[in-house]
Design a protein around this motif. Structure first.
Motif, PDB file in Angstrom:
ATOM      1  N   PRO A  13       0.813  -1.217   0.000  1.00  0.00           N
ATOM      2  CA  PRO A  13       0.000   0.000   0.000  1.00  0.00           C
ATOM      3  C   PRO A  13       0.845   1.265   0.000  1.00  0.00           C
ATOM      4  O   PRO A  13       1.921   1.314   0.608  1.00  0.00           O
ATOM      5  CB  PRO A  13      -0.803  -0.114   1.300  1.00  0.00           C
ATOM      6  N   GLY A  14       0.360   2.270  -0.686  1.00  0.00           N
ATOM      7  CA  GLY A  14       1.010   3.572  -0.733  1.00  0.00           C
ATOM      8  C   GLY A  14      -0.038   4.662  -0.684  1.00  0.00           C
ATOM      9  O   GLY A  14      -1.240   4.412  -0.772  1.00  0.00           O
ATOM     10  N   LEU A  15       0.409   5.902  -0.541  1.00  0.00           N
ATOM     11  CA  LEU A  15      -0.493   7.047  -0.461  1.00  0.00           C
ATOM     12  C   LEU A  15      -0.301   7.960  -1.665  1.00  0.00           C
ATOM     13  O   LEU A  15       0.830   8.237  -2.070  1.00  0.00           O
ATOM     14  CB  LEU A  15      -0.243   7.847   0.824  1.00  0.00           C
ATOM     15  N   GLN A  16      -1.398   8.404  -2.223  1.00  0.00           N
ATOM     16  CA  GLN A  16      -1.373   9.412  -3.273  1.00  0.00           C
ATOM     17  C   GLN A  16      -2.451  10.450  -2.996  1.00  0.00           C
ATOM     18  O   GLN A  16      -3.330  10.235  -2.155  1.00  0.00           O
ATOM     19  CB  GLN A  16      -1.585   8.770  -4.644  1.00  0.00           C
ATOM     20  N   TYR A  17      -2.370  11.572  -3.720  1.00  0.00           N
ATOM     21  CA  TYR A  17      -3.324  12.661  -3.516  1.00  0.00           C
ATOM     22  C   TYR A  17      -3.994  13.000  -4.841  1.00  0.00           C
ATOM     23  O   TYR A  17      -3.340  13.137  -5.868  1.00  0.00           O
ATOM     24  CB  TYR A  17      -2.617  13.894  -2.938  1.00  0.00           C
ATOM     25  N   TRP A  18      -5.321  13.124  -4.787  1.00  0.00           N
ATOM     26  CA  TRP A  18      -6.115  13.464  -5.959  1.00  0.00           C
ATOM     27  C   TRP A  18      -6.487  14.941  -5.905  1.00  0.00           C
ATOM     28  O   TRP A  18      -6.783  15.455  -4.820  1.00  0.00           O
ATOM     29  CB  TRP A  18      -7.382  12.606  -5.976  1.00  0.00           C
ATOM     30  N   PRO A  19      -6.421  15.684  -7.002  1.00  0.00           N
ATOM     31  CA  PRO A  19      -6.242  15.236  -8.400  1.00  0.00           C
ATOM     32  C   PRO A  19      -4.789  15.184  -8.853  1.00  0.00           C
ATOM     33  O   PRO A  19      -4.498  14.607  -9.886  1.00  0.00           O
ATOM     34  CB  PRO A  19      -7.007  16.298  -9.183  1.00  0.00           C
ATOM     35  N   CYS A  20      -3.879  15.803  -8.082  1.00  0.00           N
ATOM     36  CA  CYS A  20      -2.472  15.811  -8.476  1.00  0.00           C
ATOM     37  C   CYS A  20      -1.617  15.453  -7.274  1.00  0.00           C
ATOM     38  O   CYS A  20      -1.698  16.106  -6.228  1.00  0.00           O
ATOM     39  CB  CYS A  20      -2.074  17.194  -9.032  1.00  0.00           C
ATOM     40  N   ASP A  21      -0.799  14.435  -7.444  1.00  0.00           N
ATOM     41  CA  ASP A  21      -0.009  13.948  -6.323  1.00  0.00           C
ATOM     42  C   ASP A  21       1.067  14.940  -5.895  1.00  0.00           C
ATOM     43  O   ASP A  21       1.550  14.883  -4.760  1.00  0.00           O
ATOM     44  CB  ASP A  21       0.647  12.612  -6.699  1.00  0.00           C
TER      45      ASP A  21
END
Length: 264
Positions: A235-243
């Protein structure tokens, strides 16, 4: 029974002047901000969050959508409370928050911290359900103490994580929670000062900040849960709409698959 539905039947009254902008709404800005801001946030953001969290929820076989749907009702009940300041509105507002917290415990409380007599999450969820029903009944004994107890629940979710991306999310979550609680306390105990400043809307700000803190904090807890329960999925973390943006909607990405899981 009619009295508990009547306007201002609750002992709680926030700093905003009552009926200043409408004869039918006790706290106009608190009600309007909750209804148009908080509730709309969940109506608009919930589908996006459910879509982003679907891979994690599917892999963990969790009803994550339940928490987001329940949060919509928190917003609606809170708006009703600030419109009427009724006892029923107060209890609906506070008890809906209590049941959302209970749902979070059932889904994400770390398995390694279960009591020794509990062997699986299903049994733990039943225990949480029983405790929540008991707490719901107790909340009617001293209603004015409910809000203080609910605000303290946030202390349970202050996790320590060395992962750099989780640390970023943890700092944002805790920072928003501290700002929100500061607004709540300031409105509750510093009303006379804010009235002199002609700014009686700290409780409105609390609603907005706590909603964002919940969105960030629930993703943080889900990420930690994924690391504990499905580490094979990487698992990893990303941010919407732009990481690359400093802020955004956080969500979990699974870089591995079930095929990479170690079979014994």
């Amino acid at each position: 029974m009619a009295g508990v539905f009547s306007y201002q039947s609750s002992d709680i009254d926030w700093c905003e002047d009552n009926y200043r902008h409408s004869e039918n709404v006790a706290e106009f800005f608190n009600m309007r901000l909750v209804f148009s801001g908080v509730s709309s946030f969940f109506f608009l953001v919930s589908p996006i969050m459910l879509y982003l969290l679907h891979p994690y929820a599917k892999e963990r076989n969790l009803a994550v959508h339940m928490v987001w749907v329940m949060m919509i009702f928190v917003g609606l009940f809170s708006a009703y409370f600030h419109m009427t300041l009724s006892f029923v509105g107060q209890m609906l507002d506070e008890l809906s928050i209590l049941w959302v917290i209970a749902a979070g415990y059932s889904l994400w409380f770390p398995r390694k911290l279960f009591p020794s007599f509990i062997k699986d999450r299903q049994t733990f969820s039943k225990l949480v359900l029983v405790m929540t029903v008991i707490t719901t009944l107790i909340s009617f004994v001293k209603p004015n103490a409910n809000a203080y107890a609910l605000n303290c629940f946030g202390l349970h979710f202050l996790y320590i994580c060395t992962d750099e991306r989780a640390l970023r999310l943890a700092k944002l979550s805790v920072g928003l929670w501290v700002l929100a609680i500061s607004c709540w306390v300031g409105d509750r105990f510093g009303c006379s000062f804010w009235q002199k400043m002609n700014f009686c809307y700290l409780h409105s700000l609390w609603h907005i900040l706590i909603v964002i803190a919940v969105a960030y904090g629930s993703t943080l807890i889900a990420y930690l849960d994924a690391n504990n329960e499905i580490p094979y999925s990487l698992p990893g973390l990303q941010y919407w709409p732009c990481d690359k943006w400093p802020v955004g909607l956080p969500h979990i990405v699974l870089k591995g698959t079930a095929k990479t899981r170690k079979r014994c």
